[in-house]
Scaffold this motif. Structure first.
Motif, PDB file in Angstrom:
ATOM      1  N   VAL A  78      42.433   8.594  87.684  1.00 46.63           N
ATOM      2  CA  VAL A  78      42.355   9.646  86.662  1.00 46.63           C
ATOM      3  C   VAL A  78      42.421  11.011  87.350  1.00 46.63           C
ATOM      4  N   HIS A  79      42.974  11.993  86.626  1.00 49.23           N
ATOM      5  CA  HIS A  79      43.150  13.358  87.149  1.00 49.23           C
ATOM      6  C   HIS A  79      42.245  14.298  86.347  1.00 49.23           C
ATOM      7  N   TYR A  80      41.110  14.728  86.943  1.00 48.90           N
ATOM      8  CA  TYR A  80      40.241  15.603  86.133  1.00 48.90           C
ATOM      9  C   TYR A  80      40.906  16.938  85.779  1.00 48.90           C
ATOM     10  N   PRO A  81      41.789  17.511  86.662  1.00 48.47           N
ATOM     11  CA  PRO A  81      42.374  18.806  86.299  1.00 48.47           C
ATOM     12  C   PRO A  81      43.351  18.724  85.122  1.00 48.47           C
ATOM     13  N   GLN A  82      43.682  17.513  84.713  1.00 46.69           N
ATOM     14  CA  GLN A  82      44.617  17.353  83.588  1.00 46.69           C
ATOM     15  C   GLN A  82      43.893  17.101  82.271  1.00 46.69           C
ATOM     16  N   THR A  83      42.573  17.243  82.271  1.00 45.88           N
ATOM     17  CA  THR A  83      41.800  16.956  81.057  1.00 45.88           C
ATOM     18  C   THR A  83      42.368  17.708  79.855  1.00 45.88           C
ATOM     19  N   GLN A  92      59.129  12.926  79.936  1.00 49.76           N
ATOM     20  CA  GLN A  92      58.890  11.801  80.833  1.00 49.76           C
ATOM     21  C   GLN A  92      58.447  12.358  82.190  1.00 49.76           C
ATOM     22  N   LEU A  93      58.101  11.469  83.114  1.00 53.84           N
ATOM     23  CA  LEU A  93      57.291  11.848  84.272  1.00 53.84           C
ATOM     24  C   LEU A  93      57.681  13.173  84.955  1.00 53.84           C
ATOM     25  N   LEU A  94      58.935  13.282  85.451  1.00 52.50           N
ATOM     26  CA  LEU A  94      59.233  14.430  86.316  1.00 52.50           C
ATOM     27  C   LEU A  94      59.221  15.733  85.527  1.00 52.50           C
ATOM     28  N   ASP A  95      59.700  15.706  84.278  1.00 55.66           N
ATOM     29  CA  ASP A  95      59.627  16.895  83.410  1.00 55.66           C
ATOM     30  C   ASP A  95      58.186  17.213  83.036  1.00 55.66           C
ATOM     31  N   TRP A  96      57.458  16.146  82.765  1.00 56.04           N
ATOM     32  CA  TRP A  96      56.050  16.318  82.358  1.00 56.04           C
ATOM     33  C   TRP A  96      55.256  16.999  83.473  1.00 56.04           C
ATOM     34  N   LEU A  97      55.519  16.604  84.718  1.00 57.25           N
ATOM     35  CA  LEU A  97      54.833  17.255  85.844  1.00 57.25           C
ATOM     36  C   LEU A  97      55.158  18.747  85.877  1.00 57.25           C
ATOM     37  N   PRO A 203      47.563  11.890  98.993  1.00 62.38           N
ATOM     38  CA  PRO A 203      48.920  12.437  98.872  1.00 62.38           C
ATOM     39  C   PRO A 203      49.418  12.184  97.441  1.00 62.38           C
ATOM     40  N   ARG A 204      49.935  13.223  96.766  1.00 61.82           N
ATOM     41  CA  ARG A 204      50.218  13.064  95.327  1.00 61.82           C
ATOM     42  C   ARG A 204      51.182  11.902  95.080  1.00 61.82           C
ATOM     43  N   PHE A 205      52.390  11.961  95.681  1.00 58.32           N
ATOM     44  CA  PHE A 205      53.336  10.846  95.704  1.00 58.32           C
ATOM     45  C   PHE A 205      54.458  11.189  96.672  1.00 58.32           C
ATOM     46  N   ALA A 206      55.311  10.231  96.948  1.00 61.12           N
ATOM     47  CA  ALA A 206      56.296  10.398  98.020  1.00 61.12           C
ATOM     48  C   ALA A 206      57.188  11.611  97.804  1.00 61.12           C
ATOM     49  N   THR A 231      47.336   7.263  95.677  1.00 61.06           N
ATOM     50  CA  THR A 231      48.582   7.964  95.414  1.00 61.06           C
ATOM     51  C   THR A 231      49.257   7.290  94.210  1.00 61.06           C
ATOM     52  N   HIS A 232      50.521   7.641  93.969  1.00 60.23           N
ATOM     53  CA  HIS A 232      51.299   7.029  92.886  1.00 60.23           C
ATOM     54  C   HIS A 232      52.446   6.215  93.482  1.00 60.23           C
ATOM     55  N   LEU A 233      52.849   5.169  92.757  1.00 62.67           N
ATOM     56  CA  LEU A 233      53.900   4.269  93.253  1.00 62.67           C
ATOM     57  C   LEU A 233      54.720   3.736  92.095  1.00 62.67           C
ATOM     58  N   SER A 234      56.040   3.903  92.179  1.00 63.10           N
ATOM     59  CA  SER A 234      56.970   3.157  91.335  1.00 63.10           C
ATOM     60  C   SER A 234      56.586   3.187  89.854  1.00 63.10           C
ATOM     61  N   GLU A 235      56.601   4.426  89.321  1.00 65.44           N
ATOM     62  CA  GLU A 235      56.154   4.619  87.933  1.00 65.44           C
ATOM     63  C   GLU A 235      57.329   4.760  86.984  1.00 65.44           C
ATOM     64  N   ASN A 236      58.398   5.438  87.441  1.00 66.97           N
ATOM     65  CA  ASN A 236      59.447   5.887  86.526  1.00 66.97           C
ATOM     66  C   ASN A 236      60.799   5.747  87.253  1.00 66.97           C
ATOM     67  N   GLY A 270      48.607   4.107  92.010  1.00 65.16           N
ATOM     68  CA  GLY A 270      48.716   4.205  90.555  1.00 65.16           C
ATOM     69  C   GLY A 270      50.052   3.660  90.081  1.00 65.16           C
ATOM     70  N   HIS A 271      50.012   2.812  89.050  1.00 59.73           N
ATOM     71  CA  HIS A 271      51.177   2.338  88.288  1.00 59.73           C
ATOM     72  C   HIS A 271      51.850   1.090  88.858  1.00 59.73           C
ATOM     73  N   GLY A 272      52.770   1.205  89.808  1.00 55.55           N
ATOM     74  CA  GLY A 272      53.433   0.017  90.353  1.00 55.55           C
ATOM     75  C   GLY A 272      54.140  -0.795  89.277  1.00 55.55           C
ATOM     76  N   SER A 321      42.697   5.224  83.422  1.00 53.56           N
ATOM     77  CA  SER A 321      43.085   5.972  82.212  1.00 53.56           C
ATOM     78  C   SER A 321      44.274   6.884  82.509  1.00 53.56           C
ATOM     79  N   ASP A 322      44.376   7.364  83.756  1.00 53.38           N
ATOM     80  CA  ASP A 322      45.416   8.315  84.164  1.00 53.38           C
ATOM     81  C   ASP A 322      45.496   9.532  83.247  1.00 53.38           C
ATOM     82  N   VAL A 323      44.404   9.922  82.646  1.00 49.81           N
ATOM     83  CA  VAL A 323      44.413  11.214  81.934  1.00 49.81           C
ATOM     84  C   VAL A 323      44.804  12.299  82.918  1.00 49.81           C
TER      85      VAL A 323
HETATM   86  N1  GUN Z   1      53.131  11.079  89.822  1.00 50.84           N
HETATM   87  C1  GUN Z   1      52.869  12.157  90.602  1.00 50.84           C
HETATM   88  N2  GUN Z   1      51.910  12.929  90.059  1.00 50.84           N
HETATM   89  C2  GUN Z   1      51.548  12.332  88.929  1.00 50.84           C
HETATM   90  C3  GUN Z   1      50.581  12.643  87.927  1.00 50.84           C
HETATM   91  O1  GUN Z   1      49.869  13.640  87.973  1.00 50.84           O
HETATM   92  N3  GUN Z   1      50.487  11.766  86.879  1.00 50.84           N
HETATM   93  C4  GUN Z   1      51.256  10.649  86.815  1.00 50.84           C
HETATM   94  N4  GUN Z   1      51.110   9.833  85.774  1.00 50.84           N
HETATM   95  N5  GUN Z   1      52.172  10.345  87.728  1.00 50.84           N
HETATM   96  C5  GUN Z   1      52.301  11.161  88.777  1.00 50.84           C
END
Ligand code: GUN
Ligand code: ZN
Length: 432
Positions: A78-83, A92-97, A203-206, A231-236, A270-272, A321-323
């Motif tokens: 979970v990401h508290y700064p994203q509450t 979707q993921l990259l735009d959402w970031l 590390p946030r992700f690769a 970290t995050h892995l193979s989400e999108n 996270g994710h996979g 939860s990945d909030v």
């Molecule tokens: N991948 C890299 N950063 C993030 C994030 O903050 N949330 C999600 N769901 N995926 C990520």
């Protein structure tokens, strides 16, 4: 110790005696007219209420009669700064970031903002019955100090870490390989093992780290093998294609982390969702874990996680939860989403398995399972009371429950924050 410690909490204790992925029915145990005895912040006994009342006639009694008593939930990602950016529309993921996440995280340069959001997040988490979590902070070391300070004020067993990112992010959110190492090392020295705090190298992700920064994170982990790594892995699909293009000499997405020393026990990815067979085998062999985040995977439109397949291959799994990518802090809602995602893959997740993932299974992935995650003597008394009649619909449905598993299933499908009648941390009431 608190004024009400020792105390006897009356209710319907439910606990695990084995892994429900081996056998869901024998793993789940309960005591319908039961009680939990708390002494010195730990569970001293779980048993029939009449017996424990007779043997401890003078302790404070807390009455949760009719409520399920179980270990507090464990949110493994979970990401508290994203509450405050939960429920952000249309990406979707990259735009959402870029559109929502990075602007929100930039505000955490201000320590007062970080403290206020950390306090709000933790109180919401406790109201939802989640007593432990593995938490991403932001790139700012002050965001980690703020989080651990607020968590310590609530005496919580949590993991957290400074997000490392030095590539492809806005200037005001960029660190570098050396400062990532130095700042994280200082945070480990300051927080890891202080009270109930665990550090997670993050590390946030690769896509947001240089190879030098990934290598620095790996070197830091080698120097501190008792801390976690998240970290995050193979989400999108777009994310995976970008990783493959950027690290073309490495076999796959997991291979990027492995190459830089970021795979092993205590690694929590996270994710996979879209993994290749080699990645699944390496996750299982290495003892690393996946945080399954079903509300996020549905909300951001990332895909349908193969929980059954990964379990069969021996991968450790927790629930997250990945909030704010996820749409709820409630682990009951998260379990419902996990059930629905599994259904879409033709598998029915058993309620014993879902509740195990949300408690002891999650604690195992965070290497906290000797302390929390189950209602057993000796464990820390982080526990919750769930009300099967919290809403009219829940009451009507659970009145017809024909087994403990059926009752738990109704709670995870119909329940949310309203079903949490009490949250206790080391035996002290903190929410619900
Ligand atoms: N991948 C890299 N950063 C993030 C994030 O903050 N949330 C999600 N769901 N995926 C990520
Ligand atoms: Zn995440």
């Amino acid at each position: 110790m608190t004024p009400s410690d020792p105390c006897l909490i009356l209710g319907h204790p439910v606990w695990f005696d084995g892994d429900p992925f081996d056998d869901p029915l024998t793993a789940l145990r309960d005591e319908p007219d039961g009680a939990v005895l708390v002494q010195g912040g730990r569970i001293a006994a779980v048993g029939p209420a009449a017996r424990l009342r007779a043997s401890h006639p003078r302790v404070t009694v807390i009455d949760h009669a009719g409520h399920i008593l179980m270990a507090g939930f464990v949110d493994t990602h979970v990401h508290y700064p994203q509450t405050h950016i939960i429920a952000s529309y249309g990406a979707q993921l990259l735009d959402w970031l870029e559109r929502y996440t990075f602007p929100a995280e930039a505000a955490f340069a201000d320590p007062a903002h970080a403290r206020a959001v950390a306090a709000f997040f933790l109180d919401e988490m406790l109201a939802n019955g989640t007593t432990s979590a593995s938490v991403f902070c932001t790139v700012h070391p002050g965001s980690v100090d703020a989080f651990f300070t607020e968590a310590a004020a609530r005496d919580l067993r949590v993991a957290a870490g400074k997000v490392l990112m030095d590539h492809g992010v806005p200037d005001d959110l960029r660190d570098d390989a050396q400062s990532a190492y130095d700042d994280s090392a200082a945070l480990i020295a300051r927080w890891h093992g202080r009270g109930r705090a665990h550090y997670a190298i993050t590390p946030r992700f690769a896509l947001t780290s240089s190879p030098e920064q990934l290598a620095a994170a790996g070197a830091l982990w080698a120097a501190h093998p008792d801390v976690l790594m998240q970290t995050h892995l193979s989400e999108n699909h777009a994310e995976i294609a970008a990783v493959a293009a950027r690290f073309a000499d490495l076999p796959d997405y997991l291979g990027v982390y492995e190459h830089h020393g970021l795979l092993g026990p205590g690694a929590n990815f996270g994710h996979g969702i879209h993994l290749r067979p080699r990645e699944i085998a390496r996750l299982a062999e290495s003892g690393a874990a996946i945080a399954h985040c079903p509300t996020s995977n549905l909300f951001i439109g990332s895909g349908l996680f193969d929980l059954d397949g990964l379990r069969r291959h021996g991968v450790r799994i927790g629930l997250g939860s990945d909030v704010g990518g996820g749409s709820s802090l409630s682990m009951l809602v998260t379990m419902r989403a996990a059930y629905e995602v599994a259904q879409l893959r033709g598998v029915s997740l058993h309620p014993a398995q879902a509740f195990w993932l949300a408690t002891f299974g999650g604690a195992t992935t965070l290497r906290m399972d000797t302390q929390i995650g189950n209602l057993r003597p000796g464990m820390e008394a982080d526990l919750i009371a769930l009300d099967p009649a919290a809403t009219k619909l829940l009451a009507a449905r659970t009145a017809r429950a024909n087994s403990l598993a059926d009752l738990l299933f109704a709670l995870m499908i119909l329940g949310d924050e309203r079903a949490v009648a009490g949250t206790y941390v080391r035996g002290r009431r903190v929410g619900g």
